[in-house]
Write a protein that holds these residues in place. Sequence first.
Motif, PDB file in Angstrom:
ATOM      1  N   ALA A 107       0.852  -1.187   0.000  1.00 33.44           N
ATOM      2  CA  ALA A 107       0.000   0.000   0.000  1.00 33.44           C
ATOM      3  C   ALA A 107       0.886   1.234   0.000  1.00 33.44           C
ATOM      4  N   ALA A 137      -9.769   5.437  -0.250  1.00 29.41           N
ATOM      5  CA  ALA A 137      -8.648   4.787  -0.930  1.00 29.41           C
ATOM      6  C   ALA A 137      -8.956   4.617  -2.409  1.00 29.41           C
ATOM      7  N   TRP A 173       0.378   5.839  -0.179  1.00 32.94           N
ATOM      8  CA  TRP A 173      -0.608   6.868   0.141  1.00 32.94           C
ATOM      9  C   TRP A 173      -0.402   8.078  -0.755  1.00 32.94           C
ATOM     10  N   ASP A 201      -3.952   2.512  -2.900  1.00 28.59           N
ATOM     11  CA  ASP A 201      -3.448   3.841  -2.544  1.00 28.59           C
ATOM     12  C   ASP A 201      -4.383   4.408  -1.487  1.00 28.59           C
ATOM     13  N   LEU A 202      -3.850   4.790  -0.359  1.00 25.16           N
ATOM     14  CA  LEU A 202      -4.656   5.293   0.747  1.00 25.16           C
ATOM     15  C   LEU A 202      -4.617   6.817   0.799  1.00 25.16           C
TER      16      LEU A 202
END
Length: 152
Positions: free
Chosen positions: A60, A85, A62, A124-125
Amino acid sequence: MGLLLLLLLAWSEPSRASPSAEEFLVEQSSEPSLFVPVAPLAAPPAPKAVVLQPQIHGAASWYGPGFYGRRTANGETFRPDTLTAAHRTLPFGTRVRVTNLVNGKTVVVRINDRGPFRRHRMIDLAHGAATVLQMKQDGEVPVALEILDSGN
């Protein structure tokens, strides 16, 4: 002895004060009945099976300040500190539990965008979710994803 024989005879003969079973049925059938026969109760429905989604492991990352104020793929405005997300295929609105495998922190996010666009990354957070997972310093961490419900 005579008294005992008399009691035994009285006990063995049916009393005429109450009707026999056949007389009772005849009497009951001639009058309207309040008793309505009911079908036997059906078996209760089987409980719904709880389908547990397997955890999916991957990387993951961000995304944050450079995207604030822009439109996400579902049309929302991307705002700081949201628990949202981006995922390549999950329907918009799907809730996903993300667990940081480095420190054990978890967060539930809602899918509202598409991405990530690097092949080895799975999700993708938004900045808020990355803060909860304490992954902002690292930028990319190994995570486990668990789909909680579909967005549909």
